[in-house]
Design an enzyme around this catalytic site. Structure first.
Site, short mmCIF file in Angstrom:
data_model
loop_
_atom_site.label_atom_id
_atom_site.label_comp_id
_atom_site.label_asym_id
_atom_site.label_seq_id
_atom_site.Cartn_x
_atom_site.Cartn_y
_atom_site.Cartn_z
N LYS A 172 -0.83 4.97 4.49
CA LYS A 172 -1.75 4.03 5.15
C LYS A 172 -1.38 3.88 6.62
O LYS A 172 -0.22 3.68 6.97
CB LYS A 172 -1.74 2.67 4.44
CG LYS A 172 -2.76 1.70 5.03
CD LYS A 172 -3.12 0.60 4.06
CE LYS A 172 -4.07 -0.41 4.69
NZ LYS A 172 -5.39 0.18 5.05
N HIS A 211 0.83 -1.21 0.00
CA HIS A 211 0.00 0.00 0.00
C HIS A 211 0.86 1.26 0.00
O HIS A 211 2.04 1.21 0.34
CB HIS A 211 -0.93 0.03 1.22
CG HIS A 211 -2.13 -0.86 1.08
ND1 HIS A 211 -2.10 -2.18 1.42
CD2 HIS A 211 -3.39 -0.62 0.62
CE1 HIS A 211 -3.29 -2.73 1.18
NE2 HIS A 211 -4.09 -1.80 0.69
N1 LIG Z 1 -12.97 -1.13 2.57
C1 LIG Z 1 -12.34 -0.61 1.50
O1 LIG Z 1 -12.59 -1.01 0.33
C2 LIG Z 1 -11.36 0.48 1.69
C3 LIG Z 1 -11.08 0.90 2.94
N2 LIG Z 1 -10.25 1.97 3.15
C4 LIG Z 1 -10.09 2.39 4.52
O2 LIG Z 1 -10.79 3.62 4.69
C5 LIG Z 1 -10.15 4.40 5.69
C6 LIG Z 1 -9.87 5.80 5.16
O3 LIG Z 1 -8.96 5.72 4.08
P1 LIG Z 1 -8.42 7.06 3.38
O4 LIG Z 1 -9.54 7.94 2.98
O5 LIG Z 1 -7.45 6.60 2.36
O6 LIG Z 1 -7.62 7.74 4.59
P2 LIG Z 1 -7.28 9.28 4.81
O7 LIG Z 1 -6.13 9.29 5.77
O8 LIG Z 1 -7.12 9.98 3.52
O9 LIG Z 1 -8.59 9.85 5.55
C7 LIG Z 1 -8.94 9.42 6.84
C8 LIG Z 1 -10.02 10.30 7.44
O10 LIG Z 1 -10.20 9.88 8.80
C9 LIG Z 1 -9.84 10.96 9.68
N3 LIG Z 1 -9.06 10.51 10.85
C10 LIG Z 1 -7.77 10.13 10.88
N4 LIG Z 1 -7.40 9.81 12.14
C11 LIG Z 1 -8.48 10.01 12.92
C12 LIG Z 1 -8.74 9.84 14.30
N5 LIG Z 1 -7.80 9.40 15.15
N6 LIG Z 1 -9.97 10.10 14.76
C13 LIG Z 1 -10.96 10.53 13.92
N7 LIG Z 1 -10.77 10.72 12.59
C14 LIG Z 1 -9.55 10.45 12.10
C15 LIG Z 1 -8.98 11.89 8.84
O11 LIG Z 1 -9.03 13.19 9.39
P3 LIG Z 1 -7.68 14.08 9.43
O12 LIG Z 1 -7.27 14.24 8.01
O13 LIG Z 1 -8.13 15.32 10.12
O14 LIG Z 1 -6.68 13.25 10.21
C16 LIG Z 1 -9.67 11.77 7.49
O15 LIG Z 1 -10.85 12.54 7.46
C17 LIG Z 1 -8.92 3.61 6.12
O16 LIG Z 1 -9.23 2.85 7.26
C18 LIG Z 1 -8.67 2.70 4.92
O17 LIG Z 1 -7.96 1.54 5.25
C19 LIG Z 1 -9.66 2.62 2.12
C20 LIG Z 1 -9.89 2.22 0.84
C21 LIG Z 1 -10.76 1.12 0.51
O1 LIG Z 2 -5.98 2.19 3.12
C1 LIG Z 2 -6.17 1.87 1.93
O2 LIG Z 2 -5.81 2.58 1.00
C2 LIG Z 2 -6.88 0.60 1.66
N1 LIG Z 2 -7.37 -0.05 2.68
C3 LIG Z 2 -8.13 -1.25 2.64
C4 LIG Z 2 -7.45 -2.33 3.44
O3 LIG Z 2 -6.88 -2.04 4.52
O4 LIG Z 2 -7.50 -3.49 3.05
C5 LIG Z 2 -8.55 -1.64 1.26
C6 LIG Z 2 -7.61 -1.27 0.16
O5 LIG Z 2 -6.58 -2.19 0.08
C7 LIG Z 2 -7.08 0.15 0.27
#
Ligand SMILES: NC(=O)C1=CN([C@@H]2O[C@H](COP(=O)(O)OP(=O)(O)OC[C@H]3O[C@@H](n4cnc5c(N)ncnc54)[C@H](OP(=O)(O)O)[C@@H]3O)[C@@H](O)[C@H]2O)C=CC1
Ligand SMILES: O=C(O)C1=N[C@H](C(=O)O)C[C@H](O)C1
Length: 235
Positions: A133, A129
């Site tokens: 992440k 990744h």
């Molecule tokens: N299930 C799926 O298919 C996928 C899942 N994901 C998951 O989605 C989540 C978000 O991914 P992504 O958008 O790339 O991440 P980003 O880091 O770009 O965004 C995360 C968001 O969560 C907030 N955040 C971070 N830390 C905290 C905290 N301690 N408490 C509250 N809010 C917080 C951030 O706010 P701030 O910027 O202010 O820190 C931001 O708004 C991850 O867990 C990722 O693994 C991602 C892609 C696909």
């Molecule tokens: O954080 C990401 O970017 C992603 N998170 C998910 C995971 O933890 O499996 C899904 C995807 O791989 C992207």
């Protein structure tokens, strides 16, 4: 459909654009800092791709408003997963660690083929990744691990270092971080003079977003329960 998105990061912003393009009414992107703004209104559906620290207030909100929940945040511990499962007794909850079709199919395939291979083959999982992440291993790697070891019959070896000795009855899980990789997952079956390897590459986050929007449409209006990619693939 009135939708609230939890998370203002990479996924949250892309989700907003795509949901609007699909005709959903996005009331806003919310985070812990402005949760009060959401508490003053009701929506039909909440989509969460943020951080596990938001889990408790998001669950409180959907329970109070009866909104459906599409949950994609990873890095959850066992207690968090139990909380989500418990919520599905009163709300429609769709959960996947990976909303791509490719991983949904791969999960199904490896559930079927592992029993044919595991006696003679060692099994390892590698995920790669981007350098932003927060959690490791990825939620998807853990989902794939559960698919190849549903009975918890193996030791789960998260990385290796030092004089680890010969391989035992174990599954290795390895996390690589760097650059802008949207996500890559490989399941390896390593046998005597042969290796079978399945790799899924996400070349953009849009695949996760499209899957989450499909899940939103699928779960919207459904009765309380736990819904997965497997259910959605069945139709
Ligand atoms: N299930 C799926 O298919 C996928 C899942 N994901 C998951 O989605 C989540 C978000 O991914 P992504 O958008 O790339 O991440 P980003 O880091 O770009 O965004 C995360 C968001 O969560 C907030 N955040 C971070 N830390 C905290 C905290 N301690 N408490 C509250 N809010 C917080 C951030 O706010 P701030 O910027 O202010 O820190 C931001 O708004 C991850 O867990 C990722 O693994 C991602 C892609 C696909
Ligand atoms: O954080 C990401 O970017 C992603 N998170 C998910 C995971 O933890 O499996 C899904 C995807 O791989 C992207």
């Amino acid at each position: 459909m009135r939708v609230a998105i939890i998370g203002k990061g990479k996924m949250g912003t892309l989700l907003e654009q795509t949901a609007q393009a699909k005709g959903m009414q996005v009331v806003g992107l919310f985070d812990i800092t402005d949760k009060e703004k959401l508490l003053n209104q009701t929506v039909d559906l909440v989509i969460d791709f943020s951080h596990r620290d938001n889990l408790d207030w998001v669950i409180d909100y959907v329970q109070k408003t009866h909104a459906a929940l599409v949950y994609g945040t990873t890095g959850l511990n066992d207690e968090d997963k139990e909380k989500l499962k418990a919520t599905s007794k009163q709300n429609a909850v769709f959960y996947s660690a990976n909303y791509s079709i490719g991983i949904a199919v791969l999960t199904k395939v490896i559930k079927e083929i592992t029993p044919l291979l595991e006696t003679d083959f060692d099994m390892e999982i590698i995920e790669k990744h981007h350098n932003q992440k927060k959690d490791a291993p990825s939620g998807t790697a853990l989902q794939l691990l559960e698919a190849i070891d549903p009975q918890n019959a193996y030791t789960h070896q998260f990385g290796r270092v030092g004089m680890v000795g010969a391989r035992q009855k174990e599954i290795g899980i390895h996390a690589v971080r760097g650059g802008t990789l949207a996500g890559e997952h490989s399941v390896l079956y390593l046998g005597q003079d042969e290796v079978l390897e399945f790799t899924h590459q996400a070349t953009s986050r849009q695949i996760f977003v499209n899957g989450a929007i499909k899940a939103a449409m699928y779960v919207s209006g459904k009765k309380a329960g736990w819904y997965t990619m497997e259910d959605m693939m069945k139709g």
